[in-house]
Design a protein around this motif. Structure first.
Motif, mmCIF file in Angstrom:
data_model
loop_
_atom_site.group_PDB
_atom_site.id
_atom_site.type_symbol
_atom_site.label_atom_id
_atom_site.label_comp_id
_atom_site.label_asym_id
_atom_site.label_seq_id
_atom_site.Cartn_x
_atom_site.Cartn_y
_atom_site.Cartn_z
ATOM 1 N N ALA A 16 24.593 51.105 51.964
ATOM 2 C CA ALA A 16 24.386 52.030 50.862
ATOM 3 C C ALA A 16 25.655 52.215 50.044
ATOM 4 O O ALA A 16 25.625 52.815 48.982
ATOM 5 C CB ALA A 16 23.908 53.381 51.397
ATOM 6 N N CYS A 17 26.765 51.665 50.493
ATOM 7 C CA CYS A 17 28.040 51.857 49.821
ATOM 8 C C CYS A 17 28.377 50.741 48.848
ATOM 9 O O CYS A 17 29.518 50.626 48.409
ATOM 10 C CB CYS A 17 29.159 51.990 50.855
ATOM 11 N N ALA A 18 27.444 49.908 48.513
ATOM 12 C CA ALA A 18 27.709 48.828 47.568
ATOM 13 C C ALA A 18 27.945 49.428 46.184
ATOM 14 O O ALA A 18 27.250 50.360 45.773
ATOM 15 C CB ALA A 18 26.527 47.868 47.524
ATOM 16 N N PRO A 19 28.946 48.913 45.467
ATOM 17 C CA PRO A 19 29.240 49.460 44.141
ATOM 18 C C PRO A 19 28.118 49.165 43.151
ATOM 19 O O PRO A 19 27.394 48.171 43.278
ATOM 20 C CB PRO A 19 30.529 48.753 43.745
ATOM 21 N N GLU A 20 28.002 50.018 42.170
ATOM 22 C CA GLU A 20 26.969 49.868 41.145
ATOM 23 C C GLU A 20 27.280 48.657 40.274
ATOM 24 O O GLU A 20 28.435 48.415 39.920
ATOM 25 C CB GLU A 20 26.923 51.127 40.284
ATOM 26 N N ILE A 21 26.264 47.907 39.931
ATOM 27 C CA ILE A 21 26.443 46.720 39.094
ATOM 28 C C ILE A 21 27.022 47.142 37.750
ATOM 29 O O ILE A 21 26.525 48.060 37.105
ATOM 30 C CB ILE A 21 25.112 45.978 38.896
ATOM 31 N N GLY A 22 28.093 46.467 37.368
ATOM 32 C CA GLY A 22 28.752 46.760 36.098
ATOM 33 C C GLY A 22 29.950 47.679 36.224
ATOM 34 O O GLY A 22 30.720 47.818 35.280
ATOM 35 N N SER A 23 30.130 48.289 37.395
ATOM 36 C CA SER A 23 31.281 49.176 37.577
ATOM 37 C C SER A 23 32.550 48.335 37.722
ATOM 38 O O SER A 23 32.495 47.128 37.983
ATOM 39 C CB SER A 23 31.095 50.059 38.810
ATOM 40 N N GLU A 24 33.703 48.962 37.536
ATOM 41 C CA GLU A 24 34.971 48.244 37.666
ATOM 42 C C GLU A 24 35.126 47.661 39.066
ATOM 43 O O GLU A 24 35.613 46.538 39.231
ATOM 44 C CB GLU A 24 36.139 49.173 37.351
ATOM 45 N N GLU A 25 34.700 48.410 40.080
ATOM 46 C CA GLU A 25 34.789 47.937 41.466
ATOM 47 C C GLU A 25 33.900 46.713 41.676
ATOM 48 O O GLU A 25 34.299 45.748 42.330
ATOM 49 C CB GLU A 25 34.398 49.049 42.429
ATOM 50 N N TRP A 26 32.705 46.741 41.115
ATOM 51 C CA TRP A 26 31.791 45.612 41.241
ATOM 52 C C TRP A 26 32.373 44.376 40.571
ATOM 53 O O TRP A 26 32.322 43.273 41.116
ATOM 54 C CB TRP A 26 30.430 45.961 40.644
ATOM 55 N N CYS A 27 32.946 44.545 39.380
ATOM 56 C CA CYS A 27 33.560 43.423 38.667
ATOM 57 C C CYS A 27 34.709 42.834 39.493
ATOM 58 O O CYS A 27 34.851 41.613 39.587
ATOM 59 C CB CYS A 27 34.063 43.867 37.294
ATOM 60 N N ALA A 28 35.524 43.696 40.086
ATOM 61 C CA ALA A 28 36.637 43.220 40.916
ATOM 62 C C ALA A 28 36.115 42.462 42.133
ATOM 63 O O ALA A 28 36.670 41.419 42.505
ATOM 64 C CB ALA A 28 37.506 44.392 41.346
ATOM 65 N N ASP A 29 35.052 42.968 42.754
ATOM 66 C CA ASP A 29 34.454 42.285 43.904
ATOM 67 C C ASP A 29 33.914 40.909 43.502
ATOM 68 O O ASP A 29 34.061 39.935 44.243
ATOM 69 C CB ASP A 29 33.324 43.112 44.514
ATOM 70 N N MET A 30 33.295 40.826 42.336
ATOM 71 C CA MET A 30 32.743 39.550 41.881
ATOM 72 C C MET A 30 33.854 38.551 41.573
ATOM 73 O O MET A 30 33.696 37.357 41.801
ATOM 74 C CB MET A 30 31.855 39.762 40.645
ATOM 75 N N LYS A 31 34.986 39.025 41.067
ATOM 76 C CA LYS A 31 36.111 38.132 40.788
ATOM 77 C C LYS A 31 36.656 37.531 42.084
ATOM 78 O O LYS A 31 37.156 36.403 42.083
ATOM 79 C CB LYS A 31 37.211 38.874 40.038
ATOM 80 N N GLN A 32 36.552 38.264 43.191
ATOM 81 C CA GLN A 32 37.030 37.789 44.487
ATOM 82 C C GLN A 32 36.033 36.845 45.159
ATOM 83 O O GLN A 32 36.416 36.002 45.950
ATOM 84 C CB GLN A 32 37.302 38.980 45.426
ATOM 85 N N LYS A 33 34.757 36.986 44.827
ATOM 86 C CA LYS A 33 33.701 36.177 45.442
ATOM 87 C C LYS A 33 33.719 34.771 44.832
ATOM 88 O O LYS A 33 33.798 34.633 43.608
ATOM 89 C CB LYS A 33 32.347 36.848 45.175
ATOM 90 N N PRO A 34 33.650 33.721 45.644
ATOM 91 C CA PRO A 34 33.621 32.351 45.103
ATOM 92 C C PRO A 34 32.439 32.168 44.145
ATOM 93 O O PRO A 34 31.321 32.596 44.431
ATOM 94 C CB PRO A 34 33.449 31.472 46.338
ATOM 95 N N LYS A 35 32.698 31.559 43.004
ATOM 96 C CA LYS A 35 31.659 31.423 41.978
ATOM 97 C C LYS A 35 30.473 30.580 42.439
ATOM 98 O O LYS A 35 29.374 30.727 41.928
ATOM 99 C CB LYS A 35 32.270 30.886 40.697
#
Length: 52
Positions: A16-35
């Motif tokens: 339940a602690c996953a960041p909301e899509i589009g939030s700064e935290e979510w964007c940072a997590d996506m940048k760390q995730k392999p494309k």
């Protein structure tokens, strides 16, 4: 039985602690995730919310 219930509660709490899509935290997590592991929907959301 108590261990199973405790494990279930912990797993619900963590998921339940996953960041909301589009939030700064979510964007940072996506940048760390392999494309290569991104889904098409994640790539679209990243482009929409984090680039533009």
């Amino acid at each position: 039985m108590k261990k199973i219930l405790a494990l279930f509660i912990v797993s619900l709490t963590l998921t339940a602690c996953a960041p909301e899509i589009g939030s700064e935290e979510w964007c940072a997590d996506m940048k760390q995730k392999p494309k290569g592991e991104w889904t098409a929907a994640e790539a679209k959301d990243f482009a929409t919310h984090c680039i533009f």
